[in-house]
Design a protein around this motif. Structure first.
Motif, PDB file in Angstrom:
ATOM      1  N   ALA A   1       0.943  -1.074  -0.131  1.00 29.51           N
ATOM      2  CA  ALA A   1       0.091   0.107  -0.123  1.00 29.51           C
ATOM      3  C   ALA A   1       0.963   1.275  -0.109  1.00 29.51           C
ATOM      4  CB  ALA A   1      -1.138   0.167   1.155  1.00 29.51           C
ATOM      5  N   PHE A   2       0.782   2.288  -1.000  1.00 25.93           N
ATOM      6  CA  PHE A   2       1.605   3.387  -1.364  1.00 25.93           C
ATOM      7  C   PHE A   2       0.987   4.545  -1.167  1.00 25.93           C
ATOM      8  CE2 PHE A   2       3.336  -0.481  -3.325  1.00 25.93           C
ATOM      9  CZ  PHE A   2       4.825  -0.346  -2.901  1.00 25.93           C
ATOM     10  N   GLY A   3      -0.128   4.661  -0.174  1.00 19.61           N
ATOM     11  CA  GLY A   3      -0.563   5.998   0.326  1.00 19.61           C
ATOM     12  C   GLY A   3       0.088   6.874   0.988  1.00 19.61           C
ATOM     13  N   VAL A   4       0.406   8.054   0.466  1.00 14.22           N
ATOM     14  CA  VAL A   4       1.568   8.920   1.000  1.00 14.22           C
ATOM     15  C   VAL A   4       1.035   9.987   2.191  1.00 14.22           C
ATOM     16  CG1 VAL A   4       1.083  10.886  -0.594  1.00 14.22           C
ATOM     17  CG2 VAL A   4       3.594  10.396   0.598  1.00 14.22           C
ATOM     18  N   ILE A   5      -0.465   9.787   2.201  1.00 16.70           N
ATOM     19  CA  ILE A   5      -1.189  10.710   3.270  1.00 16.70           C
ATOM     20  C   ILE A   5      -0.741  10.400   4.756  1.00 16.70           C
ATOM     21  CG2 ILE A   5      -3.323  11.293   4.213  1.00 16.70           C
ATOM     22  CD1 ILE A   5      -2.867  12.503   1.421  1.00 16.70           C
ATOM     23  N   PRO A   6      -0.327   9.250   5.088  1.00 22.41           N
ATOM     24  CA  PRO A   6       0.288   9.110   6.375  1.00 22.41           C
ATOM     25  C   PRO A   6       1.416   9.830   6.897  1.00 22.41           C
ATOM     26  CG  PRO A   6      -0.916   7.101   6.027  1.00 22.41           C
ATOM     27  CD  PRO A   6      -0.792   8.023   4.684  1.00 22.41           C
ATOM     28  N   LEU A   7       2.233   9.472   5.639  1.00 27.27           N
ATOM     29  CA  LEU A   7       3.632  10.195   5.774  1.00 27.27           C
ATOM     30  C   LEU A   7       3.601  11.680   5.926  1.00 27.27           C
ATOM     31  CD1 LEU A   7       5.563   7.882   3.265  1.00 27.27           C
ATOM     32  CD2 LEU A   7       4.975   7.434   5.584  1.00 27.27           C
ATOM     33  N   PHE A   8       2.932  12.443   5.167  1.00 24.56           N
ATOM     34  CA  PHE A   8       2.877  13.756   5.119  1.00 24.56           C
ATOM     35  C   PHE A   8       1.984  14.367   6.388  1.00 24.56           C
ATOM     36  CE2 PHE A   8       4.051  13.672   0.905  1.00 24.56           C
ATOM     37  CZ  PHE A   8       5.189  14.884   0.713  1.00 24.56           C
ATOM     38  N   ALA A   9       1.258  13.366   6.832  1.00 25.48           N
ATOM     39  CA  ALA A   9       0.513  13.876   8.082  1.00 25.48           C
ATOM     40  C   ALA A   9       1.445  14.045   9.396  1.00 25.48           C
ATOM     41  CB  ALA A   9      -0.666  13.053   8.424  1.00 25.48           C
ATOM     42  N   GLY A  10       2.487  12.865   9.296  1.00 20.10           N
ATOM     43  CA  GLY A  10       3.266  12.865  10.321  1.00 20.10           C
ATOM     44  C   GLY A  10       4.555  13.959  10.305  1.00 20.10           C
TER      45      GLY A  10
ATOM     46  N   ALA B   1      10.664   9.681  17.034  1.00 18.30           N
ATOM     47  CA  ALA B   1       9.098   9.404  16.637  1.00 18.30           C
ATOM     48  C   ALA B   1       8.904   8.005  15.838  1.00 18.30           C
ATOM     49  CB  ALA B   1       9.014  10.234  15.456  1.00 18.30           C
ATOM     50  N   GLY B   2       9.900   7.137  15.569  1.00 17.42           N
ATOM     51  CA  GLY B   2       9.422   5.692  15.224  1.00 17.42           C
ATOM     52  C   GLY B   2       9.456   5.635  13.592  1.00 17.42           C
ATOM     53  N   LEU B   3       9.063   4.460  13.121  1.00 17.14           N
ATOM     54  CA  LEU B   3       8.706   4.270  11.758  1.00 17.14           C
ATOM     55  C   LEU B   3       7.458   3.650  11.338  1.00 17.14           C
ATOM     56  CD1 LEU B   3      11.929   1.767  11.571  1.00 17.14           C
ATOM     57  CD2 LEU B   3      11.889   4.289  10.906  1.00 17.14           C
ATOM     58  N   SER B   4       6.326   3.914  12.364  1.00 15.79           N
ATOM     59  CA  SER B   4       5.087   3.410  12.071  1.00 15.79           C
ATOM     60  C   SER B   4       4.340   4.722  11.254  1.00 15.79           C
ATOM     61  CB  SER B   4       4.372   3.240  13.424  1.00 15.79           C
ATOM     62  OG  SER B   4       4.753   2.113  14.159  1.00 15.79           O
ATOM     63  N   ALA B   5       3.788   4.340  10.290  1.00 11.20           N
ATOM     64  CA  ALA B   5       2.991   5.413   9.450  1.00 11.20           C
ATOM     65  C   ALA B   5       1.616   5.341   9.975  1.00 11.20           C
ATOM     66  CB  ALA B   5       3.096   4.930   7.733  1.00 11.20           C
TER      67      ALA B   5
ATOM     68  N   THR C   1       5.576   8.607  11.491  1.00 12.63           N
ATOM     69  CA  THR C   1       6.841   8.557  10.664  1.00 12.63           C
ATOM     70  C   THR C   1       6.838   9.949   9.628  1.00 12.63           C
ATOM     71  OG1 THR C   1       8.491   7.417   9.684  1.00 12.63           O
ATOM     72  CG2 THR C   1       6.132   7.050   9.030  1.00 12.63           C
ATOM     73  N   THR C   2       7.896  10.106   9.151  1.00  9.50           N
ATOM     74  CA  THR C   2       7.968  11.209   8.101  1.00  9.50           C
ATOM     75  C   THR C   2       8.451  10.861   6.653  1.00  9.50           C
ATOM     76  OG1 THR C   2      10.195  11.811   8.614  1.00  9.50           O
ATOM     77  CG2 THR C   2       8.451  12.785   9.858  1.00  9.50           C
ATOM     78  N   VAL C   3       8.431  11.721   5.793  1.00 13.41           N
ATOM     79  CA  VAL C   3       8.918  11.156   4.290  1.00 13.41           C
ATOM     80  C   VAL C   3      10.188  10.554   4.192  1.00 13.41           C
ATOM     81  CG1 VAL C   3       9.090  11.827   1.916  1.00 13.41           C
ATOM     82  CG2 VAL C   3       6.861  12.534   3.361  1.00 13.41           C
ATOM     83  N   THR C   4      11.163  11.663   5.005  1.00 12.81           N
ATOM     84  CA  THR C   4      12.536  11.509   4.939  1.00 12.81           C
ATOM     85  C   THR C   4      12.758  10.050   5.676  1.00 12.81           C
ATOM     86  OG1 THR C   4      12.569  12.787   6.735  1.00 12.81           O
ATOM     87  CG2 THR C   4      13.089  13.875   4.720  1.00 12.81           C
ATOM     88  N   VAL C   5      12.132   9.859   6.567  1.00 10.91           N
ATOM     89  CA  VAL C   5      12.605   8.578   7.432  1.00 10.91           C
ATOM     90  C   VAL C   5      12.153   7.448   6.393  1.00 10.91           C
ATOM     91  CG1 VAL C   5      11.956   7.108   9.180  1.00 10.91           C
ATOM     92  CG2 VAL C   5      12.356   9.656   9.629  1.00 10.91           C
ATOM     93  N   GLN C   6      11.017   7.478   5.676  1.00 12.05           N
ATOM     94  CA  GLN C   6      10.680   6.174   4.984  1.00 12.05           C
ATOM     95  C   GLN C   6      11.610   6.214   3.713  1.00 12.05           C
ATOM     96  OE1 GLN C   6       8.341   3.909   5.469  1.00 12.05           O
ATOM     97  NE2 GLN C   6       8.318   4.663   7.461  1.00 12.05           N
ATOM     98  N   ILE C   7      12.126   7.192   3.272  1.00  8.54           N
ATOM     99  CA  ILE C   7      13.306   7.144   2.012  1.00  8.54           C
ATOM    100  C   ILE C   7      14.235   6.511   2.716  1.00  8.54           C
ATOM    101  CG2 ILE C   7      14.540   8.514   0.560  1.00  8.54           C
ATOM    102  CD1 ILE C   7      12.580  10.785   0.525  1.00  8.54           C
TER     103      ILE C   7
END
Length: 462
Positions: A227-236, A393-397, A408-414
């Motif tokens: 699942a590649f929805g980016v909304i949780p990443l940008f919300a964090g 903050a962790g890695l959980s989206a 989590t954030t965008v940079t962490v996931q990258i």
């Protein structure tokens, strides 16, 4: 002879060429009016000779170093047996790597045979011959350029014009390199992001509410559909950046106002450098502070109040990130406030306004465009931070607005997607490039808005 030693020799020859050029220019006019008889100052004749000595030789050395590995590789391949030359490119590349490692005394991945030993010896001979030839060619070219530049010196020679023209083109070249480097970065990210969007629809990426980039390896595998929805990443990302700005903006702005308007010269002399020490602390140290001190403090005090606080929370990361950004906002705001003309302060005080009224009604409105621009640049800095978020903050989206929960954030996931040995054909890895492209566009918009605000509302003073 290594390339570093060769460059040092070239720099020494350029110093010698400078001295010879200055000496020749002075000797040519020794009996006819002295330095005044020269078109340019003697230093320009020295720089002219040094440029003739160094620039062509350094250019040839750069081209030689860039092309030599490819030439040696082709020559080694042409000397290999027909069976090995017919291998696929990937396997042939492994063979060449083993030959290079064997020639350099490193560990090889395959069994060493007589053919490989012979190829390694051939590779070593070619490398030594190439280095020797480069030394001869480069030093010969440097000496020839020194001689030519020295002979071109005459009293009427326009050395200053020539040197300034060369310097101008060097500056243009450096600017061009910077532009093409930026363009190359953008295009490399863009092309890989396009490959990702060929697999995952862009609408699912931009508007999806779940982020789980694990993909199934086999068709019968379950639980890893991806699942590649980016909304949780940008919300964090926005939640942590918001918390950081709520900490950094008031403290940074107030400290800048105090240091520029109220603090004495002695206090400012040691307080401002002490505050800016925060900018020199590595972000990983801030991460340790957040994970080992701030996060347990928030969790323990939250438990006393009956709050459910995660061991890794957006609040801990945001607070520490805000502390990190304080000197950024403080320094920019201090420079902008000090740029307001003193005449405006004197005029306000002259008509009866108090010091605080002058700060609130005259200085801050005049400095507001620069302050807003600095804050927007600080937001870009907060959005791009990685280490603090990873450790605090962790890695959980999680799609949540609760600052006590792990996000989590965008940079962490990258970083997470590109750690380890990855195949750049799977959507999981290519998703990092799509995230990078989107993050680049967002920070670009923020920077453009900051520049627009500064230019739109900037006031010019005489």
């Amino acid at each position: 002879m290594s390339n570093t030693l060769l460059i040092l020799i070239l720099l020494g020859l350029m110093v010698l060429a400078y001295w010879l050029g200055v000496r020749r220019s002075r000797r040519l006019v020794a009996g006819s009016g002295g330095v005044r008889a020269l078109h340019s100052l003697p230093a320009y004749y020295g720089f002219f000779t040094a440029l003739w000595c160094g620039l062509p030789a350094l250019l040839v050395l750069f081209l030689w170093v860039s092309l030599q590995p490819g030439v040696i590789r082709d020559l080694v391949i042409s000397d290999l047996p027909e069976m090995e030359r017919a291998l696929p490119p990937a396997q042939l590349g492994l063979v060449i790597n083993d030959i290079q490692n064997l020639a350099q005394g490193n560990i090889v991945s395959a069994e060493v045979n007589p053919a490989m030993e012979q190829a390694a010896a051939h590779y070593q001979r070619l490398q030594q011959t190439g280095y020797a030839a480069s030394v001869v060619v480069v030093l010969s070219l440097a000496l020839a350029g020194l001689s030519l530049g020295w002979r071109l010196i005459t009293p009427k020679f326009r050395a200053r014009n020539r040197v300034e023209s060369v310097v101008k083109w060097l500056l243009v070249g450096c600017s061009t390199i910077a532009i093409f480097t930026t363009l190359g970065i953008v295009l490399s990210v863009l092309f890989e992001a396009i490959r990702f969007f060929e697999t995952v629809p862009i609408t699912e990426f931009l508007f999806g509410l779940e982020w789980s980039p694990q993909m199934a390896i086999r068709e019968d595998q379950v639980g890893s559909s991806g699942a590649f929805g980016v909304i949780p990443l940008f919300a964090g990302t926005l939640l942590i950046a918001l918390i950081a700005m709520l900490v950094a903006v008031p403290i940074g702005l107030m400290s800048a106002i105090y240091l520029s308007e109220y603090a004495g010269a002695h206090f400012r002399a040691w307080a401002k450098p002490l505050l800016e020490i925060l900018a020199g602390i590595p972000t990983v140290v801030y991460g340790f502070f957040a994970a080992l001190t701030v996060a347990p403090f928030i969790r323990n005090n939250g438990a006393l109040l009956g709050l459910d606080v995660s061991s890794e929370s957006a609040l801990a990361a945001g607070l520490v990130m805000g502390i990190m950004i304080i000197p950024f906002i403080s320094s920019l705001s201090d420079d902008v406030i000090n740029a307001v003309p003193q005449t405006m302060r004197d005029a306000s005080l002259g008509i009866g306004a108090t010091h605080s009224e002058t700060v609130r009604k005259v200085i801050l409105p005049a400095a507001l465009p620069g302050i807003v621009g600095g804050i927007l640049l600080a937001v870009s800095r907060a959005i791009g931070e990685t280490m603090i978020v990873v450790m605090a903050a962790g890695l959980s989206a999680n799609l949540t607005a609760n600052p006590f929960q792990s996000v989590t954030t965008v940079t962490v996931q990258i970083v997470t997607l590109l750690v380890g040995d990855q195949e750049f054909d799977s959507p999981k890895t290519l998703a990092a490039f799509a995230l990078g492209l989107l993050l680049f566009l967002i920070t670009l918009v923020l920077n453009v808005v900051a520049l627009h605000v500064v230019r739109r509302y900037r006031e010019a003073y005489e």
